[in-house]
Write a protein that holds these residues in place. Structure first.
Motif, PDB file in Angstrom:
ATOM      1  N   ASN A 238     -12.365  50.231  57.780  1.00  0.00           N
ATOM      2  CA  ASN A 238     -12.127  49.430  56.588  1.00  0.00           C
ATOM      3  C   ASN A 238     -10.634  49.457  56.308  1.00  0.00           C
ATOM      4  N   MET A 239      -9.987  48.305  56.325  1.00  0.00           N
ATOM      5  CA  MET A 239      -8.533  48.270  56.220  1.00  0.00           C
ATOM      6  C   MET A 239      -8.044  48.803  54.880  1.00  0.00           C
ATOM      7  N   GLY A 240      -8.854  48.672  53.834  1.00  0.00           N
ATOM      8  CA  GLY A 240      -8.467  49.265  52.560  1.00  0.00           C
ATOM      9  C   GLY A 240      -8.431  50.778  52.627  1.00  0.00           C
ATOM     10  N   ASP A 241      -9.451  51.352  53.265  1.00  0.00           N
ATOM     11  CA  ASP A 241      -9.474  52.809  53.455  1.00  0.00           C
ATOM     12  C   ASP A 241      -8.349  53.262  54.381  1.00  0.00           C
ATOM     13  N   VAL A 242      -8.047  52.462  55.410  1.00  0.00           N
ATOM     14  CA  VAL A 242      -6.962  52.808  56.329  1.00  0.00           C
ATOM     15  C   VAL A 242      -5.636  52.830  55.589  1.00  0.00           C
ATOM     16  N   ARG A 243      -5.417  51.863  54.707  1.00  0.00           N
ATOM     17  CA  ARG A 243      -4.160  51.816  53.933  1.00  0.00           C
ATOM     18  C   ARG A 243      -4.022  53.051  53.055  1.00  0.00           C
ATOM     19  N   THR A 244      -5.102  53.419  52.361  1.00  0.00           N
ATOM     20  CA  THR A 244      -5.061  54.618  51.522  1.00  0.00           C
ATOM     21  C   THR A 244      -4.838  55.872  52.352  1.00  0.00           C
ATOM     22  N   TRP A 245      -5.500  55.949  53.493  1.00  0.00           N
ATOM     23  CA  TRP A 245      -5.376  57.097  54.392  1.00  0.00           C
ATOM     24  C   TRP A 245      -3.956  57.229  54.911  1.00  0.00           C
ATOM     25  N   MET A 246      -3.322  56.116  55.279  1.00  0.00           N
ATOM     26  CA  MET A 246      -1.958  56.156  55.791  1.00  0.00           C
ATOM     27  C   MET A 246      -0.975  56.533  54.689  1.00  0.00           C
ATOM     28  N   ARG A 247      -1.233  56.090  53.458  1.00  0.00           N
ATOM     29  CA  ARG A 247      -0.368  56.492  52.347  1.00  0.00           C
ATOM     30  C   ARG A 247      -0.407  58.001  52.141  1.00  0.00           C
ATOM     31  N   LYS A 248      -1.590  58.587  52.309  1.00  0.00           N
ATOM     32  CA  LYS A 248      -1.704  60.044  52.170  1.00  0.00           C
ATOM     33  C   LYS A 248      -0.940  60.759  53.284  1.00  0.00           C
ATOM     34  N   LEU A 249      -1.016  60.219  54.510  1.00  0.00           N
ATOM     35  CA  LEU A 249      -0.265  60.818  55.607  1.00  0.00           C
ATOM     36  C   LEU A 249       1.239  60.718  55.364  1.00  0.00           C
ATOM     37  N   ILE A 250       1.694  59.561  54.876  1.00  0.00           N
ATOM     38  CA  ILE A 250       3.124  59.381  54.610  1.00  0.00           C
ATOM     39  C   ILE A 250       3.570  60.303  53.485  1.00  0.00           C
ATOM     40  N   LYS A 251       2.731  60.467  52.473  1.00  0.00           N
ATOM     41  CA  LYS A 251       3.097  61.370  51.385  1.00  0.00           C
ATOM     42  C   LYS A 251       3.180  62.811  51.879  1.00  0.00           C
ATOM     43  N   GLU A 264       4.835  54.413  44.330  1.00  0.00           N
ATOM     44  CA  GLU A 264       3.467  54.164  44.785  1.00  0.00           C
ATOM     45  C   GLU A 264       2.851  55.416  45.384  1.00  0.00           C
ATOM     46  N   LEU A 265       3.639  56.192  46.135  1.00  0.00           N
ATOM     47  CA  LEU A 265       3.124  57.433  46.706  1.00  0.00           C
ATOM     48  C   LEU A 265       3.022  58.519  45.653  1.00  0.00           C
ATOM     49  N   ASP A 266       3.963  58.535  44.688  1.00  0.00           N
ATOM     50  CA  ASP A 266       3.916  59.563  43.657  1.00  0.00           C
ATOM     51  C   ASP A 266       2.675  59.431  42.785  1.00  0.00           C
ATOM     52  N   SER A 267       2.143  58.211  42.671  1.00  0.00           N
ATOM     53  CA  SER A 267       0.958  58.003  41.846  1.00  0.00           C
ATOM     54  C   SER A 267      -0.314  58.501  42.510  1.00  0.00           C
ATOM     55  N   ASP A 268      -0.247  58.779  43.814  1.00  0.00           N
ATOM     56  CA  ASP A 268      -1.404  59.272  44.552  1.00  0.00           C
ATOM     57  C   ASP A 268      -1.361  60.792  44.554  1.00  0.00           C
ATOM     58  N   GLU A 269      -2.290  61.414  43.804  1.00  0.00           N
ATOM     59  CA  GLU A 269      -2.263  62.866  43.650  1.00  0.00           C
ATOM     60  C   GLU A 269      -3.033  63.592  44.749  1.00  0.00           C
ATOM     61  N   SER A 270      -3.857  62.862  45.501  1.00  0.00           N
ATOM     62  CA  SER A 270      -4.712  63.511  46.518  1.00  0.00           C
ATOM     63  C   SER A 270      -3.978  63.522  47.846  1.00  0.00           C
ATOM     64  N   ASP A 271      -3.343  64.645  48.167  1.00  0.00           N
ATOM     65  CA  ASP A 271      -2.606  64.746  49.412  1.00  0.00           C
ATOM     66  C   ASP A 271      -2.992  65.970  50.214  1.00  0.00           C
ATOM     67  N   SER A 272      -4.147  66.582  49.910  1.00  0.00           N
ATOM     68  CA  SER A 272      -4.593  67.756  50.664  1.00  0.00           C
ATOM     69  C   SER A 272      -5.157  67.307  52.006  1.00  0.00           C
ATOM     70  N   ASP A 273      -5.300  68.267  52.904  1.00  0.00           N
ATOM     71  CA  ASP A 273      -5.840  67.939  54.224  1.00  0.00           C
ATOM     72  C   ASP A 273      -7.276  67.488  54.129  1.00  0.00           C
ATOM     73  N   ASP A 274      -8.041  68.060  53.179  1.00  0.00           N
ATOM     74  CA  ASP A 274      -9.444  67.643  53.034  1.00  0.00           C
ATOM     75  C   ASP A 274      -9.547  66.200  52.593  1.00  0.00           C
ATOM     76  N   ASP A 275      -8.647  65.773  51.684  1.00  0.00           N
ATOM     77  CA  ASP A 275      -8.659  64.385  51.240  1.00  0.00           C
ATOM     78  C   ASP A 275      -8.228  63.453  52.355  1.00  0.00           C
ATOM     79  N   ILE A 276      -7.288  63.887  53.186  1.00  0.00           N
ATOM     80  CA  ILE A 276      -6.831  63.037  54.290  1.00  0.00           C
ATOM     81  C   ILE A 276      -7.929  62.849  55.313  1.00  0.00           C
ATOM     82  N   ASP A 277      -8.788  63.858  55.496  1.00  0.00           N
ATOM     83  CA  ASP A 277      -9.878  63.748  56.469  1.00  0.00           C
ATOM     84  C   ASP A 277     -10.890  62.702  56.080  1.00  0.00           C
ATOM     85  N   ASN A 278     -10.961  62.356  54.813  1.00  0.00           N
ATOM     86  CA  ASN A 278     -11.978  61.408  54.344  1.00  0.00           C
ATOM     87  C   ASN A 278     -11.521  59.980  54.552  1.00  0.00           C
TER      88      ASN A 278
END
Length: 278
Positions: A238-251, A264-278
């Protein structure tokens, strides 16, 4: 007799084909997970997916041998999406982070000169022939091996002074020995590895694939283990999920290198490895 041997070899190299016509195996997996669409050819889809992944690996390997950094960069971009595909309900976050780190460095973080050095300085061609490049890390491993071999020959004479002397003179010594061999007409030692021919194995696999006609679409076929194999494994993204996932990796990369990724990245608080796996 040869037919029995061919069947035995086919079962050894392609066990999933031998199970193609077998009755379904009892499993604790819910029935809805194993349901197969009668209008889809799961065998054909699996063969195409396997061929696609094999071509990606061959492209990456060939781009390294040719020293083609542009093509290697395209391979990394494609593999970044492949790392997002969930296999056994897990994606490959660590590999994806390495890919996004490399792309961020050459596209945004480094200066143009340093980015060019990182992008094109990963190869070493000792032969000067086309397709003769190897990764620079492998070249360093060869040098380390030469140093260790020399240390073994020193025996009881090995100490800090002799070790530093050889390490500092290694490059010049290798060039001098290479020039001596060239002047004397000595054939350079081959650096390739002898491998056993796989022609017979390939013939068995090709003959079995042709017999099963796996590259012709026949609706209704499926493999018992994975009946719902997609034709393209990237279709599940899902390209929406991919975009969110890549933002977490970049953060994650920005935080690790003390970089400012933007509001845009500062507003995303979920940057743990568990969140990135999802």
């Amino acid at each position: 007799m040869s037919t029995d041997n061919d069947q035995a070899n086919s079962t050894q190299y392609l066990p999933w084909l031998s199970q193609q016509m077998a009755p379904p195996i009892q499993s604790h997996t819910p029935e809805t997970a194993l349901r197969h669409d009668a209008n889809v050819d799961g065998v054909f889809n699996y063969a195409c997916s396997t061929l696609f992944l094999g071509m990606v690996v061959k492209q990456l390997t060939d781009s390294v041998h040719e020293g083609d950094a542009e093509r290697e960069e395209l391979c990394w971009k494609l593999m970044l999406l492949l790392f997002k595909v969930k296999i056994n309900n897990r994606n490959r976050t660590k590999y994806a982070y390495v890919a996004i780190k490399y792309l961020c460095l050459i596209k945004a973080v480094l200066t143009p000169r340093m980015a060019h050095k990182l992008k094109w300085g990963k190869y070493f061609n000792d032969t000067g022939r086309p397709g003769g490049c190897i990764p620079i890390d492998q070249r360093v491993e060869h040098e380390v091996r030469d140093v260790k071999d020399h240390f073994d020959r020193l025996g009881m004479n090995l100490n800090e002074t002799s070790a530093q002397r050889f390490a500092h003179s290694q490059t010049n010594s290798n060039e001098m020995l290479k020039n001596i061999d060239k002047g004397l007409g000595v054939t350079p030692q081959s650096k390739g590895h002898n491998t056993i021919s796989s022609d017979s194995d390939v013939e068995i696999i090709v003959r079995e694939l042709l017999q099963r006609d796996v590259f012709s679409e026949v609706p209704g076929r499926s493999h018992p283990t994975f009946p719902n194999q997609p034709h393209n494994i990237l279709d599940s993204l899902n390209m929406g999920d991919v975009r969110t996932w890549m933002r977490k990796l970049i953060k994650k990369f920005s935080n690790a290198h003390n970089l400012y990724g933007g509001s845009e990245l500062d507003s995303d608080e979920s940057d743990s490895d568990d969140d990135i796996d999802n």
